[in-house]
Design a protein around this motif. Structure first.
Motif, PDB file in Angstrom:
ATOM      1  N   TYR A   5     -28.650 -29.722 -49.346  1.00 30.92           N
ATOM      2  CA  TYR A   5     -28.326 -28.077 -48.934  1.00 30.92           C
ATOM      3  C   TYR A   5     -26.758 -28.390 -48.266  1.00 30.92           C
ATOM      4  CZ  TYR A   5     -29.947 -29.882 -44.145  1.00 30.92           C
ATOM      5  OH  TYR A   5     -29.788 -30.636 -43.046  1.00 30.92           O
ATOM      6  N   PRO A   6     -26.132 -26.991 -48.498  1.00 31.75           N
ATOM      7  CA  PRO A   6     -24.893 -27.004 -47.966  1.00 31.75           C
ATOM      8  C   PRO A   6     -24.564 -27.626 -46.568  1.00 31.75           C
ATOM      9  CG  PRO A   6     -25.455 -24.974 -49.198  1.00 31.75           C
ATOM     10  CD  PRO A   6     -26.867 -25.719 -48.781  1.00 31.75           C
ATOM     11  N   THR A   7     -23.669 -28.128 -46.136  1.00 33.84           N
ATOM     12  CA  THR A   7     -23.480 -28.220 -44.757  1.00 33.84           C
ATOM     13  C   THR A   7     -21.967 -27.871 -44.346  1.00 33.84           C
ATOM     14  OG1 THR A   7     -22.723 -30.608 -45.272  1.00 33.84           O
ATOM     15  CG2 THR A   7     -24.873 -30.230 -44.649  1.00 33.84           C
ATOM     16  N   ALA A   8     -21.731 -27.590 -42.900  1.00 34.40           N
ATOM     17  CA  ALA A   8     -20.460 -27.333 -42.670  1.00 34.40           C
ATOM     18  C   ALA A   8     -20.515 -27.444 -41.058  1.00 34.40           C
ATOM     19  CB  ALA A   8     -19.967 -25.990 -42.926  1.00 34.40           C
ATOM     20  N   GLU A   9     -19.584 -27.950 -40.506  1.00 39.31           N
ATOM     21  CA  GLU A   9     -19.278 -27.972 -39.091  1.00 39.31           C
ATOM     22  C   GLU A   9     -18.786 -26.578 -38.438  1.00 39.31           C
ATOM     23  OE1 GLU A   9     -17.384 -30.417 -35.479  1.00 39.31           O
ATOM     24  OE2 GLU A   9     -16.885 -30.936 -37.553  1.00 39.31           O
ATOM     25  N   LEU A  10     -19.570 -25.842 -37.696  1.00 39.86           N
ATOM     26  CA  LEU A  10     -19.147 -24.533 -37.061  1.00 39.86           C
ATOM     27  C   LEU A  10     -18.520 -24.826 -35.724  1.00 39.86           C
ATOM     28  CD1 LEU A  10     -22.108 -22.538 -38.240  1.00 39.86           C
ATOM     29  CD2 LEU A  10     -20.177 -22.906 -39.544  1.00 39.86           C
ATOM     30  N   ILE A  11     -17.260 -24.655 -35.437  1.00 33.61           N
ATOM     31  CA  ILE A  11     -16.772 -24.775 -33.957  1.00 33.61           C
ATOM     32  C   ILE A  11     -16.933 -23.337 -33.487  1.00 33.61           C
ATOM     33  CG2 ILE A  11     -14.551 -25.190 -32.496  1.00 33.61           C
ATOM     34  CD1 ILE A  11     -15.595 -27.479 -34.590  1.00 33.61           C
ATOM     35  N   GLY A  12     -17.299 -23.183 -32.332  1.00 30.48           N
ATOM     36  CA  GLY A  12     -17.613 -22.023 -31.593  1.00 30.48           C
ATOM     37  C   GLY A  12     -17.485 -22.113 -30.144  1.00 30.48           C
ATOM     38  N   VAL A  13     -17.430 -20.897 -29.627  1.00 29.79           N
ATOM     39  CA  VAL A  13     -17.336 -20.696 -28.077  1.00 29.79           C
ATOM     40  C   VAL A  13     -18.473 -19.670 -27.568  1.00 29.79           C
ATOM     41  CG1 VAL A  13     -16.070 -18.734 -28.194  1.00 29.79           C
ATOM     42  CG2 VAL A  13     -15.842 -20.131 -26.269  1.00 29.79           C
ATOM     43  N   VAL A  14     -19.341 -20.151 -26.528  1.00 29.28           N
ATOM     44  CA  VAL A  14     -20.703 -19.339 -26.093  1.00 29.28           C
ATOM     45  C   VAL A  14     -20.003 -18.149 -25.646  1.00 29.28           C
ATOM     46  CG1 VAL A  14     -22.361 -19.316 -24.578  1.00 29.28           C
ATOM     47  CG2 VAL A  14     -21.602 -21.438 -25.815  1.00 29.28           C
ATOM     48  N   SER A  28     -14.310 -18.091 -18.400  1.00 26.66           N
ATOM     49  CA  SER A  28     -12.911 -17.101 -18.316  1.00 26.66           C
ATOM     50  C   SER A  28     -11.925 -17.904 -18.577  1.00 26.66           C
ATOM     51  CB  SER A  28     -12.871 -16.827 -16.831  1.00 26.66           C
ATOM     52  OG  SER A  28     -12.635 -17.704 -15.846  1.00 26.66           O
ATOM     53  N   GLN A  29     -11.735 -19.011 -18.649  1.00 22.16           N
ATOM     54  CA  GLN A  29     -10.446 -19.797 -19.158  1.00 22.16           C
ATOM     55  C   GLN A  29     -10.899 -20.868 -20.180  1.00 22.16           C
ATOM     56  OE1 GLN A  29      -7.650 -18.563 -18.058  1.00 22.16           O
ATOM     57  NE2 GLN A  29      -6.901 -20.253 -16.790  1.00 22.16           N
ATOM     58  N   LEU A  30     -10.517 -20.489 -21.385  1.00 24.38           N
ATOM     59  CA  LEU A  30     -10.825 -21.298 -22.596  1.00 24.38           C
ATOM     60  C   LEU A  30     -10.020 -22.549 -22.640  1.00 24.38           C
ATOM     61  CD1 LEU A  30     -11.370 -18.363 -24.904  1.00 24.38           C
ATOM     62  CD2 LEU A  30     -13.015 -19.604 -23.862  1.00 24.38           C
ATOM     63  N   ASP A  31     -10.801 -23.562 -22.258  1.00 24.90           N
ATOM     64  CA  ASP A  31      -9.825 -24.793 -22.525  1.00 24.90           C
ATOM     65  C   ASP A  31     -10.547 -25.674 -23.519  1.00 24.90           C
ATOM     66  OD1 ASP A  31     -12.169 -25.833 -21.288  1.00 24.90           O
ATOM     67  OD2 ASP A  31     -11.086 -26.421 -19.278  1.00 24.90           O
ATOM     68  N   ALA A  32     -10.382 -26.851 -23.888  1.00 25.56           N
ATOM     69  CA  ALA A  32     -10.841 -27.611 -24.976  1.00 25.56           C
ATOM     70  C   ALA A  32     -12.271 -27.764 -24.803  1.00 25.56           C
ATOM     71  CB  ALA A  32     -10.222 -29.151 -24.987  1.00 25.56           C
ATOM     72  N   ASN A  33     -12.854 -27.856 -23.478  1.00 21.87           N
ATOM     73  CA  ASN A  33     -14.386 -27.930 -23.227  1.00 21.87           C
ATOM     74  C   ASN A  33     -15.076 -26.612 -23.302  1.00 21.87           C
ATOM     75  OD1 ASN A  33     -14.094 -30.633 -22.190  1.00 21.87           O
ATOM     76  ND2 ASN A  33     -13.333 -29.815 -20.079  1.00 21.87           N
ATOM     77  N   ALA A  34     -14.534 -25.773 -23.959  1.00 20.16           N
ATOM     78  CA  ALA A  34     -15.059 -24.446 -24.058  1.00 20.16           C
ATOM     79  C   ALA A  34     -15.704 -24.268 -25.631  1.00 20.16           C
ATOM     80  CB  ALA A  34     -14.343 -23.152 -23.551  1.00 20.16           C
ATOM     81  N   PHE A  35     -15.133 -25.164 -26.348  1.00 17.58           N
ATOM     82  CA  PHE A  35     -15.284 -25.087 -27.791  1.00 17.58           C
ATOM     83  C   PHE A  35     -16.424 -26.500 -28.128  1.00 17.58           C
ATOM     84  CE2 PHE A  35     -11.026 -23.279 -26.991  1.00 17.58           C
ATOM     85  CZ  PHE A  35     -11.416 -21.986 -27.773  1.00 17.58           C
ATOM     86  N   HIS A  36     -17.245 -25.781 -28.881  1.00 15.81           N
ATOM     87  CA  HIS A  36     -18.468 -26.832 -29.199  1.00 15.81           C
ATOM     88  C   HIS A  36     -18.779 -26.825 -30.698  1.00 15.81           C
ATOM     89  CE1 HIS A  36     -19.274 -27.015 -24.985  1.00 15.81           C
ATOM     90  NE2 HIS A  36     -19.055 -25.881 -24.715  1.00 15.81           N
ATOM     91  N   SER A  37     -19.370 -27.947 -31.281  1.00 10.49           N
ATOM     92  CA  SER A  37     -19.640 -27.916 -32.669  1.00 10.49           C
ATOM     93  C   SER A  37     -21.261 -27.599 -32.916  1.00 10.49           C
ATOM     94  CB  SER A  37     -19.356 -29.166 -33.100  1.00 10.49           C
ATOM     95  OG  SER A  37     -17.947 -29.340 -33.026  1.00 10.49           O
ATOM     96  N   TRP A  38     -21.495 -26.945 -33.888  1.00 13.87           N
ATOM     97  CA  TRP A  38     -22.943 -26.823 -34.436  1.00 13.87           C
ATOM     98  C   TRP A  38     -22.790 -26.965 -35.819  1.00 13.87           C
ATOM     99  CZ3 TRP A  38     -21.082 -24.025 -30.389  1.00 13.87           C
ATOM    100  CH2 TRP A  38     -21.874 -24.058 -29.366  1.00 13.87           C
ATOM    101  N   ARG A  39     -23.833 -27.230 -36.619  1.00 15.36           N
ATOM    102  CA  ARG A  39     -23.832 -27.228 -38.293  1.00 15.36           C
ATOM    103  C   ARG A  39     -24.849 -26.356 -38.729  1.00 15.36           C
ATOM    104  NH1 ARG A  39     -28.293 -30.038 -40.235  1.00 15.36           N
ATOM    105  NH2 ARG A  39     -29.438 -31.338 -38.503  1.00 15.36           N
ATOM    106  N   ILE A  40     -24.641 -25.943 -39.833  1.00 14.53           N
ATOM    107  CA  ILE A  40     -25.411 -25.270 -40.618  1.00 14.53           C
ATOM    108  C   ILE A  40     -26.817 -26.177 -41.107  1.00 14.53           C
ATOM    109  CG2 ILE A  40     -26.149 -24.232 -43.032  1.00 14.53           C
ATOM    110  CD1 ILE A  40     -23.200 -23.294 -43.108  1.00 14.53           C
ATOM    111  N   GLY A  41     -28.007 -25.792 -40.687  1.00 12.84           N
ATOM    112  CA  GLY A  41     -29.135 -26.532 -41.336  1.00 12.84           C
ATOM    113  C   GLY A  41     -29.940 -26.078 -42.021  1.00 12.84           C
ATOM    114  N   LYS A  42     -31.141 -27.018 -42.678  1.00 10.35           N
ATOM    115  CA  LYS A  42     -31.692 -26.481 -43.558  1.00 10.35           C
ATOM    116  C   LYS A  42     -32.398 -25.236 -43.668  1.00 10.35           C
ATOM    117  CE  LYS A  42     -35.237 -28.691 -46.911  1.00 10.35           C
ATOM    118  NZ  LYS A  42     -35.681 -30.047 -47.203  1.00 10.35           N
TER     119      LYS A  42
END
Length: 110
Positions: A5-14, A28-42
């Motif tokens: 199935y199609p896959t992609a890494e999604l970078i996002g912020v909560v 309140s402060q967006l630094d490198a630790n605020a951005f996380h990865s998820w992926r499209i699943g089946k």
């Protein structure tokens, strides 16, 4: 072999809703630790849009899509799957603030 199935890494912020019902970054402060990865699943529901779109994680966190990166099917298990794309978009001002922070952090790391 299971069908691919199609896959992609999604970078996002909560995100969280403020008292006005608008979405804003949880941090309140967006630094490198605020951005996380998820992926499209089946079993991911909904349609992938563009940065600024919201999606739900399997833990029911609301996340703003910041970037879409290619992800090889064989590497999909390295990243947590997300649950559902929403049709909701964040306001343009919030989107630009988050995207600017992401670009800044991305340049700082490289």
């Amino acid at each position: 072999m299971a069908s691919k199935y199609p896959t992609a890494e999604l970078i996002g912020v909560v995100m969280v809703q403020n008292n006005s019902g608008q979405y804003e970054p949880k941090e309140s402060q967006l630094d490198a630790n605020a951005f996380h990865s998820w992926r499209i699943g089946k079993h991911t529901k909904g349609k992938l849009g563009a940065p600024g779109q919201l999606f739900l994680t399997e833990n029911n966190l609301i996340v703003m899509l910041v970037a879409i990166e290619p992800l090889a099917f064989k590497n999909r298990h390295d990243i947590t799957p997300m649950a559902r794309f929403l049709t909701t978009l964040v306001p343009d001002q919030v989107k630009m603030q988050v995207l600017t922070s992401y670009q800044y952090e991305k340049k700082s790391v490289n």
